[in-house]
Scaffold this active site. Structure first.
Site, short mmCIF file in Angstrom:
data_model
loop_
_atom_site.label_atom_id
_atom_site.label_comp_id
_atom_site.label_asym_id
_atom_site.label_seq_id
_atom_site.Cartn_x
_atom_site.Cartn_y
_atom_site.Cartn_z
N ARG A 259 0.78 -1.53 0.06
CA ARG A 259 -0.22 -0.12 -0.11
C ARG A 259 0.90 1.35 0.09
NH1 ARG A 259 -0.88 4.69 3.68
NH2 ARG A 259 -3.38 5.69 3.14
N ASP A 261 1.17 4.53 0.52
CA ASP A 261 0.72 6.11 0.66
C ASP A 261 1.37 7.44 -0.19
OD1 ASP A 261 0.73 6.98 4.43
OD2 ASP A 261 2.12 8.29 3.95
N GLU A 298 -2.59 5.25 -2.47
CA GLU A 298 -3.50 6.25 -1.34
C GLU A 298 -3.34 7.66 -1.90
OE1 GLU A 298 -3.99 8.64 2.80
OE2 GLU A 298 -2.33 7.39 1.95
N ASP A 323 -11.42 8.00 -0.71
CA ASP A 323 -11.70 8.29 -0.36
C ASP A 323 -13.70 9.61 -0.30
OD1 ASP A 323 -9.77 8.49 1.46
OD2 ASP A 323 -8.75 10.40 0.46
N HIS A 326 -15.48 6.36 1.87
CA HIS A 326 -16.32 7.13 3.17
C HIS A 326 -16.35 8.61 3.82
CE1 HIS A 326 -14.71 9.35 6.61
NE2 HIS A 326 -14.59 7.84 7.41
N HIS A 327 -16.83 9.48 3.16
CA HIS A 327 -16.30 10.85 3.83
C HIS A 327 -18.29 10.60 2.93
CE1 HIS A 327 -12.62 11.85 3.83
NE2 HIS A 327 -12.51 11.95 2.42
N ASP A 392 -6.10 6.96 9.41
CA ASP A 392 -5.95 8.17 8.42
C ASP A 392 -7.94 8.48 9.47
OD1 ASP A 392 -3.83 8.79 8.21
OD2 ASP A 392 -4.47 8.46 5.80
N VAL A 394 -9.74 7.41 11.36
CA VAL A 394 -10.33 7.61 13.46
C VAL A 394 -9.15 8.50 14.31
CG1 VAL A 394 -9.97 6.00 15.37
CG2 VAL A 394 -11.33 5.30 12.46
N GLY A 395 -7.59 8.04 13.54
CA GLY A 395 -7.13 8.54 14.15
C GLY A 395 -6.90 9.97 14.09
#
Length: 587
Positions: A259, A261, A298, A323, A326-327, A392, A394-395
């Site tokens: 993956r 980044d 990503e 993304d 999710h958004h 990402d 969550v954190g």
């Protein structure tokens, strides 16, 4: 794969180092018996320095450049047992006895990804303690484990994106042998292992690369400062340093995929972009070894060029983190509209994400103040890796809250159903399958006081647009922040019930997208008084119907209901076509 670093050869070790500007390199060796010695390396015309020495695995060494008294670890270290400022330990890569000789990997289209952070996944925080959870993941229905970065970073606690030694496996996780034991054990259970790698920048503390050569360039700027030198003077050796690293993980550690980044921050104006060259080298190696190896990027760009074929001027990767799904889901069901969530919040956004992958396909993105994205032409839906939680999302919240504390259970069950039954490639964040309630927060373990202060101030500044989160920012340097982020595996009855829900959905997915089914077939999510998802669009074999605020949903005539619930204002029914064998799966 690279021949730089220390390569044991019987009772001797061959050392090679690229340092083109150095006239003299001194290797300072510390043997296990307490003896030490300084030796000068031979300089070659290509900027490489080499030396064969009476040294064995377990011995440690530093490099010294010219007259600089600074002792520095090898840029190609397999292990830094005393941390990123300490000496490199010689490791024999051939000692480990692999048992996965018949393993060839699994195709990306069969991936169900489970992302985890080794340090917080288990109380022990090591590769070996994570092995104890592999049977659990296999029985859950996971097919691929994605590890957050394990390259050596400062201290004992870090997400891994501050890594400074690309080839060294973090000692506190178990080092090289620990990672090999984990991968070997995963393969025995039919699980692929994907490794998160960072080729857009290196961390600050312990980053000695610039002392050896032009690894960085002022030609480009990144959010972290100077860019890695992929297209300036002497870039060939730097590119090979990174490209060889990708093959190192895949070859020496039997990793099944990478993956990549934040690839949109990789700056490269070369005729062949680094990502395209990386793809070509990796797939050549995969073909030669008859293995399935995946590459996923990503990026927030919403661009199909990453997965477009090389023959069509693309990079040829297998997938991207997408993304928008999710958004769209998060903004819709949490009601949050700050930061990048300001551009989402309508049910139609979620429908578009399900049907097309990208919501933004060239429209103005208010958060950026400019257009974002392109039409996903030529992209199979499976090339979109989607999630409802990840490290990402969550954190990178101020307090690291999970969905468990943000939306009611009925919404969480609904989102799980859409995530796991949509044709895109699903990614689960560790613990979401049993409604883990502990936060996952940002933590570091810097030794440099300046960085300790900078990370605290930078973290607060990062959330200036998220005013509703309040002022209570956990201190990244506080060990308690790390401890709060560890999963609690003592499940309540409600958590076990959610785990059962995930297992049933994953069972259904396994059959819905079995090799005999057309995985890339399009879905048809639509709004008609309710949300309905037909899979696939033509001649569907599964329908997910969702109603709101007590609006009942029922299968159409002749269809069999597989899963259903009515909870927290959500009514959901999942049904299969008449006489379809999926009916028996979740009984």
């Amino acid at each position: 794969m690279t021949m730089l670093g220390a390569q044991p050869q019987g009772n001797r070790t061959q050392f090679r180092l690229w340092a083109p500007a150095a006239q003299r390199i001194t290797l300072r060796l510390f043997r296990r018996d307490g003896d030490s010695q300084d030796s000068s390396m031979q300089r070659g015309e290509d900027g490489q320095h080499s030396l064969s020495l009476d040294a064995k695995p377990g011995d440690r060494y530093f490099y010294l450049v010219d007259d600089n008294p600074l002792q520095m670890p090898d840029p190609v270290s397999r292990l830094l047992p005393e941390g990123v400022h300490g000496p490199t330990e010689i490791v024999d890569p051939g000692v480990f006895q692999w048992t996965d000789h018949h393993w060839r990997g699994i195709p990306f289209r069969h991936y169900v990804i489970y992302e985890l952070h080794i340090g917080t996944f288990t109380p022990g925080g090591t590769f070996d303690s994570a092995i104890a959870k592999l049977n659990y993941l296999s029985e859950l229905g996971i097919t691929a484990i994605e590890l957050m970065p394990v390259a050596a970073f400062p201290g004992k606690r870090n997400w891994g994106y501050d890594g400074v030694s690309l080839y060294a496996v973090q000692e506190s996780y178990g080092g090289p042998e620990g990672l090999k034991r984990f991968v070997d054990a995963a393969h025995r259970r039919g699980l692929a292992v994907v490794l998160d790698v960072v080729y857009n920048h290196l961390g600050n503390e312990g980053n000695y690369l610039a002392k050896f050569g032009p690894y960085f360039t002022a030609k480009h700027k990144t959010p972290w400062g100077k860019a890695i030198n992929y297209d300036d003077a002497c870039c060939r050796a730097v590119r090979d340093y990174v490209l060889d690293n990708a093959l190192y993980w895949i070859g020496e550690y039997h990793i099944d995929g990478l993956r990549l980044d934040a690839v949109h921050t990789i700056k490269d104006d070369s005729p062949t972009h680094l990502l395209a060259e990386l793809r070509d080298r990796v797939q050549q190696y995969a073909a030669e070894t008859k293995r399935e190896v995946t590459l996923v990027a990503e990026t927030d760009e919403n661009s199909p060029r990453y997965t477009r074929q090389r023959s069509e001027s693309g990079y040829g990767l297998d997938g991207i983190w997408s993304d928008d799904f999710h958004h769209a889901a998060h903004a819709l069901f949490t009601g949050e509209h700050e930061g990048y969530y300001q551009d989402f919040g309508k049910l139609a956004d979620l429908v578009k994400a399900i049907n097309e992958g990208f919501v933004f396909q060239g429209q103005t993105f208010r958060f950026w103040g400019k257009p974002r994205g392109e039409k996903p032409e030529g992209m199979a839906l499976e090339s979109h890796v989607i999630c409802i939680q990840n490290h990402d999302q969550v954190g990178n919240r101020a307090l690291g809250e999970r969905l468990t504390t943000l939306v009611p259970m009925g919404i969480r069950k609904l989102l799980a159903a859409i995530l796991l039954l949509a044709p895109e490639t699903p990614l689960l964040w560790m613990g979401q399958e049993f409604d883990a309630s502990n936060p996952f927060q940002f933590f570091t373990d810097y030794g440099d006081p300046r960085l300790q202060k900078a990370v605290s101030e930078g973290r607060r500044n990062e959330f200036k647009d998220f005013k509703s989160f309040g002022a209570a920012f956990p201190d990244p340097q506080d060990p308690a922040t790390f401890e709060r982020s560890k999963l609690n595996w003592d499940m309540t009855d409600d958590q076990r019930n959610m785990l059962a829900w995930y297992r049933r959905l994953l069972c259904l997915r396994r059959e819905l997208y079995s090799p005999s089914k057309a995985r890339s077939a399009r879905t048809a999510a639509q709004l008609a008084g309710r949300l309905e998802i037909r899979i696939p669009e033509n001649e569907p074999i599964l329908i997910v119907a969702v109603g709101w605020s007590g609006t009942a949903v029922h299968p159409q005539a002749g269809w069999s209901e597989v899963l259903a619930f009515e909870e927290d204002g959500v009514c959901l029914a999942i049904a299969t076509a008449p006489a379809n064998y999926l009916r028996q799966l979740c009984d």
